[in-house]
Design a protein around this motif. Structure first.
Motif, PDB file in Angstrom:
ATOM      1  N   UNK A 125      52.178  77.205  46.716  1.00 30.29           N
ATOM      2  CA  UNK A 125      52.208  78.164  47.817  1.00 30.29           C
ATOM      3  C   UNK A 125      53.622  78.377  48.325  1.00 30.29           C
ATOM      4  N   UNK A 126      54.359  77.281  48.393  1.00 28.63           N
ATOM      5  CA  UNK A 126      55.737  77.346  48.856  1.00 28.63           C
ATOM      6  C   UNK A 126      56.590  78.190  47.914  1.00 28.63           C
ATOM      7  N   UNK A 128      55.562  80.413  45.832  1.00 26.19           N
ATOM      8  CA  UNK A 128      55.098  81.783  45.890  1.00 26.19           C
ATOM      9  C   UNK A 128      55.685  82.509  47.095  1.00 26.19           C
ATOM     10  N   UNK A 129      55.725  81.820  48.222  1.00 25.31           N
ATOM     11  CA  UNK A 129      56.271  82.433  49.429  1.00 25.31           C
ATOM     12  C   UNK A 129      57.752  82.761  49.257  1.00 25.31           C
ATOM     13  N   UNK A 130      58.481  81.798  48.687  1.00 20.34           N
ATOM     14  CA  UNK A 130      59.916  82.007  48.477  1.00 20.34           C
ATOM     15  C   UNK A 130      60.162  83.177  47.537  1.00 20.34           C
ATOM     16  N   UNK A 131      59.436  83.203  46.429  1.00 20.57           N
ATOM     17  CA  UNK A 131      59.649  84.259  45.436  1.00 20.57           C
ATOM     18  C   UNK A 131      59.344  85.631  46.025  1.00 20.57           C
TER      19      UNK A 131
ATOM     20  N   UNK B 125      68.652  75.981  46.625  1.00 20.71           N
ATOM     21  CA  UNK B 125      68.601  74.672  45.952  1.00 20.71           C
ATOM     22  C   UNK B 125      67.162  74.211  45.775  1.00 20.71           C
ATOM     23  N   UNK B 126      66.363  74.443  46.810  1.00 21.53           N
ATOM     24  CA  UNK B 126      64.970  74.046  46.780  1.00 21.53           C
ATOM     25  C   UNK B 126      64.225  74.797  45.676  1.00 21.53           C
ATOM     26  N   UNK B 127      64.454  76.103  45.639  1.00 18.11           N
ATOM     27  CA  UNK B 127      63.823  76.947  44.626  1.00 18.11           C
ATOM     28  C   UNK B 127      64.221  76.483  43.235  1.00 18.11           C
ATOM     29  N   UNK B 128      65.509  76.227  43.094  1.00 19.64           N
ATOM     30  CA  UNK B 128      66.032  75.804  41.802  1.00 19.64           C
ATOM     31  C   UNK B 128      65.380  74.495  41.347  1.00 19.64           C
ATOM     32  N   UNK B 129      65.246  73.564  42.277  1.00 23.23           N
ATOM     33  CA  UNK B 129      64.653  72.277  41.934  1.00 23.23           C
ATOM     34  C   UNK B 129      63.201  72.449  41.486  1.00 23.23           C
TER      35      UNK B 129
END
Lengths: 143, 143
Positions: A125-126, A128-131, B125-129
């Motif tokens: 979910x996290x 997905x939200x970021x993307x 950074x979070x997304x990348x990880x």
DNA sequence: GGCAACTCAATTGTGTGCAATTTAGTTGGT
DNA sequence: ACCAACTAAATTGCACACAATTGAGTTGCC
């Protein structure tokens, strides 16, 4: 310090996209579908008929991609196309009975991929939200 | 409840990947590069010469993709290819002077994209990880 | 009613991506 | 030294993906 390929999130998004494509390819091969074809079928299983335009909005694809893709689905007898009576510019896409029947065989595909991705539901979910924020922001930047 | 396209993270990853492609396309157009071509150039700006094999490992692309891509970069006079003397199977890719000079004009590309994506550094950074975990896990699942 | 502006799909052309095969070169085991 | 197994690139064939164009149909405005 010079920026390297590994620093670009974009690269990871791209790589992840292709890795998932590959995962789907393995699972969908026995259904005779590619990943984009599977997405089209999912839309049709949910609602039918659908115009090419609507498919494009939903999947963010244009007619240059969808027209040949639909032609292949039609050649595989999964789909039928007919001009709309309301608006002769539009083309309505419908499932054939073979296309409807495929839904049952395809129903556990998402679970298989989910299992292969190794993320906890909350992380999904996290992510997905970021993307979606990124997509919306990039769309905005493009005007 | 039936699963819809919008529930699939995979779809968002795919869509985000294409949205970023589009963002790069706008920025890279004036350099005459596509996004994958830009990635190859980045590797070369960092280290040179590089074999096709090494490019493939670094960018997760195979020779079927890289061979024609390099041919186009060579046609644009940005790159030269020569057989390795050590191992005649390998092909070394080098920058031409025109290819080296392009680096300066390309140096602010990442910043432009970053600006268009609208994420805070920590989120990047979070997304990348997360994406790297997914990639590694999918690779593992593929064996 | 007529015409310009718009919309929808299809087509054309270019550039990835990947599977599978081919060609050339290298290495290891005997 | 020889040959089988392996490796690196290139090629072939197929399927997206998108920009730009085309052709058919619709709408709005006068």
């Amino acid at each position: 310090m010079k920026i390297s390929v590994d620093d670009l999130v974009c690269f990871d998004v791209h790589a992840a996209s292709r890795a998932m494509d590959a995962a789907y390819r393995r699972v969908l091969a026995e259904l005779g579908l590619t990943y984009p074809q599977y997405l089209v079928m999912m839309v049709l299983w949910e609602r039918e008929p659908v115009t090419v335009k609507e498919l494009g909005v939903r999947l963010r694809l244009d007619s240059g991609t969808l027209s040949p893709l639909l032609k292949r689905l039609e050649a595989a007898s999964l789909v039928r196309r007919e001009r709309s009576a309301d608006d002769e510019r539009s083309v309505l896409v419908r499932l054939t009975s073979k296309g409807s029947q495929l839904e049952e065989r395809a129903c556990d595909v998402p679970a298989q991929i989910f299992g292969a991705a190794g993320l906890a539901p909350a992380e999904v979910l996290d992510l997905q939200r970021t993307l979606r924020r990124v997509i919306a922001f990039l769309d905005e930047s493009a005007r």
